[in-house]
Design a protein around this motif. Structure first.
Motif, PDB file in Angstrom:
ATOM      1  N   GLU A 111       0.823  -1.207   0.000  1.00  0.00           N
ATOM      2  CA  GLU A 111       0.000   0.000   0.000  1.00  0.00           C
ATOM      3  C   GLU A 111       0.857   1.256   0.000  1.00  0.00           C
ATOM      4  N   THR A 112       2.070   1.133   0.530  1.00  0.00           N
ATOM      5  CA  THR A 112       3.001   2.254   0.551  1.00  0.00           C
ATOM      6  C   THR A 112       4.379   1.766   0.138  1.00  0.00           C
ATOM      7  N   LEU A 113       5.175   2.633  -0.433  1.00  0.00           N
ATOM      8  CA  LEU A 113       6.494   2.237  -0.902  1.00  0.00           C
ATOM      9  C   LEU A 113       7.590   2.473   0.121  1.00  0.00           C
ATOM     10  N   THR A 114       7.311   3.277   1.143  1.00  0.00           N
ATOM     11  CA  THR A 114       8.339   3.622   2.123  1.00  0.00           C
ATOM     12  C   THR A 114       7.828   3.489   3.543  1.00  0.00           C
ATOM     13  N   TYR A 115       8.783   3.356   4.465  1.00  0.00           N
ATOM     14  CA  TYR A 115       8.476   3.400   5.892  1.00  0.00           C
ATOM     15  C   TYR A 115       8.730   4.817   6.407  1.00  0.00           C
ATOM     16  N   SER A 116       8.111   5.164   7.509  1.00  0.00           N
ATOM     17  CA  SER A 116       8.345   6.466   8.131  1.00  0.00           C
ATOM     18  C   SER A 116       8.221   6.322   9.645  1.00  0.00           C
ATOM     19  N   ASN A 117       8.685   7.352  10.366  1.00  0.00           N
ATOM     20  CA  ASN A 117       8.562   7.380  11.828  1.00  0.00           C
ATOM     21  C   ASN A 117       9.207   6.158  12.489  1.00  0.00           C
ATOM     22  N   PHE A 118      10.477   5.951  12.225  1.00  0.00           N
ATOM     23  CA  PHE A 118      11.177   4.857  12.885  1.00  0.00           C
ATOM     24  C   PHE A 118      12.527   5.345  13.386  1.00  0.00           C
ATOM     25  N   SER A 119      13.095   4.587  14.349  1.00  0.00           N
ATOM     26  CA  SER A 119      14.344   5.010  14.976  1.00  0.00           C
ATOM     27  C   SER A 119      15.160   3.804  15.409  1.00  0.00           C
TER      28      SER A 119
END
Length: 445
Positions: A222-230
């Protein structure tokens, strides 16, 4: 980098390869081993570690290991947190022995340091040279069976299944779409390899993935990228307060982890190099000692970022089968691991059913080394047989080596040929015996 610079750094012409071949080999290897990006955090989160942080740590540790292998040894082998080693981390160190995941990371770091010290001495090359040539070929054949078994087992198809981690059941539902995809992929890729099409395995993985879309096996993200991670939850979170459980458990944990890591890597390097004609006439792999240095350093850096033990992956053989011969292949794999931190959904899009045929075909190629074993001499035939079958049966390269070494040593001694066994083979076999005795004792108590 320009092609001229790549030539100077990796000596492509000298190794009978080119940039295009190395890139295809890198992509092929990455696709074959990309499952570790998600399997490793799934395993380690059982200990209480943060899933996303471990996923990033897995990618970073893998990339570092690949880059180290490329620049230190200039060979096409990729590294990542090892399967089996992550299980040791979770179920033995943490759940079995009672260490916290922070302490377990410290144990991984210490084992890496010990491994590094070993590899920086002449012992590193002598270990490989001490292995009889027939056993080296048996290791290659055993890895061939093992890698095919892993491909089918991790395909998610149910074609080969294990109940409660104990035994293999009958074949799964052959009408299952994933099973159908594996069969299609195996026939397609097999035909391409038989026709000697350049990039056959890579093309097979991509084509099988596309065919899996209408079959409902390949999932469109559904999305090509991840976000909000550390990476913060695991970065430099090692706890060296390790004596709370006593000195004997600590020594046992460190020695066991070091041996498993070392012989998993030695087995992969020797076996794959032997099967792909990268070894010399005596069956030795001249660049193998440098690869072990890279492996040891990668284990240490992996622990620092928050991952279980990093090891050389036998899935590297898929890229080598595609013609990868230099560190440029490993560089491509490392870059893809870094890209996967942001583009993880795309890596996840490749289903296990699409990579399983590639691993089976590589297994067929590696099994060819079995022809170089002297089956008429039972002194070597039995140790080689145990080496080959124990890898898939015990789900461990190091256990296959352990059974092969121990049986080789004992048969030679009982036959009155003790002097034919290299001193290092005695030492390694005794260490394996001690490790198995300790492991048995722990299970009893």
């Amino acid at each position: 980098m320009s092609e001229a610079l790549l030539e100077r750094v990796f000596k492509l012409k000298e190794n009978n390869t080119n940039v295009r071949t190395e890139i295809i080999a890198g992509f092929t290897t990455f696709f074959a081993m990309s499952y570790i990006i998600f399997v490793n955090p799934n395993m380690l989160q059982i200990t209480g570690m943060d899933f996303t942080a471990v996923m990033i740590a897995t990618c970073v540790a893998s990339a570092i290991g690949c880059f180290l292998t490329a620049f230190i040894a200039n060979i096409p082998f990729a590294q990542a947190p090892g399967m089996g080693l992550n299980a040791f981390f979770t179920f033995t160190l943490c759940q079995g022995m009672g260490y916290t995941w922070n302490q377990a990371l410290a144990i991984v770091f210490i084992s890496g340091i010990i491994f590094l010290i070993i590899t920086l001495t002449p012992l590193r090359s002598k270990v490989i040279e001490s292995i009889p040539r027939s056993l080296k070929n048996a290791i290659a054949a055993g890895i061939g069976l093992f890698i095919a078994f892993i491909g089918l087992l991790n395909s998610g198809s149910g074609l080969v299944t294990v109940v409660d981690g104990q035994y293999v059941t009958d074949l799964g539902n052959l009408a299952n779409s994933s099973v159908l995809l594996i069969v299609i992929g195996l026939i397609l890729t097999g035909a391409l390899v038989a026709w000697k099409v350049k990039g056959a395995i890579f093309i097979g993985i991509i084509a099988t993935t596309i065919i899996g879309i209408p079959l409902g096996v390949t999932s469109i993200p559904e999305t090509l990228t991840y976000s909000n991670f550390s990476l913060a939850p695991t970065f430099l979170q090692l706890d060296f307060n390790l004596l709370s459980l006593g000195i004997l458990p600590l020594v046992t944990a460190v020695v066991s982890l070091t041996m498993v890591d070392m012989f998993d890597s030695v087995g992969t390097l020797v076996g794959t190099a032997t099967a792909s004609n990268m070894a010399d006439k005596k069956g030795n792999f001249p660049k193998g000692d440098k690869a072990l240095v890279a492996d040891a350093i990668a284990t240490c850096t992996g622990a620092l970022v928050g991952s279980s033990t990093v090891s050389t992956f036998m899935e590297s053989s898929t890229g080598i089968k595609e013609g990868g011969r230099t560190g440029l292949t490993a560089i491509v794999v490392g870059l893809l691991f870094l890209a996967a931190i942001l583009l993880g959904p795309l890596a996840l899009m490749i289903p296990g059913a699409a990579t399983a045929p590639a691993l089976v075909i590589v297994g067929v190629a590696m099994l060819g080394s079995i022809r170089n074993v002297d089956w008429d001499d039972f002194e070597i035939a039995l140790p080689c047989f145990l080496t080959i079958v124990m890898m898939p049966f015990a789900y461990s390269i190091s256990d296959g080596i352990g059974f092969g070494f121990i049986s080789y040593m004992l048969i030679k001694v009982l036959r009155g040929k003790a002097k034919e066994v290299p001193i290092l083979m005695y030492i390694i076999s005794i260490l394996f015996i001690i490790m198995y005795v300790i492991s048995t004792y722990e299970h009893i108590i």
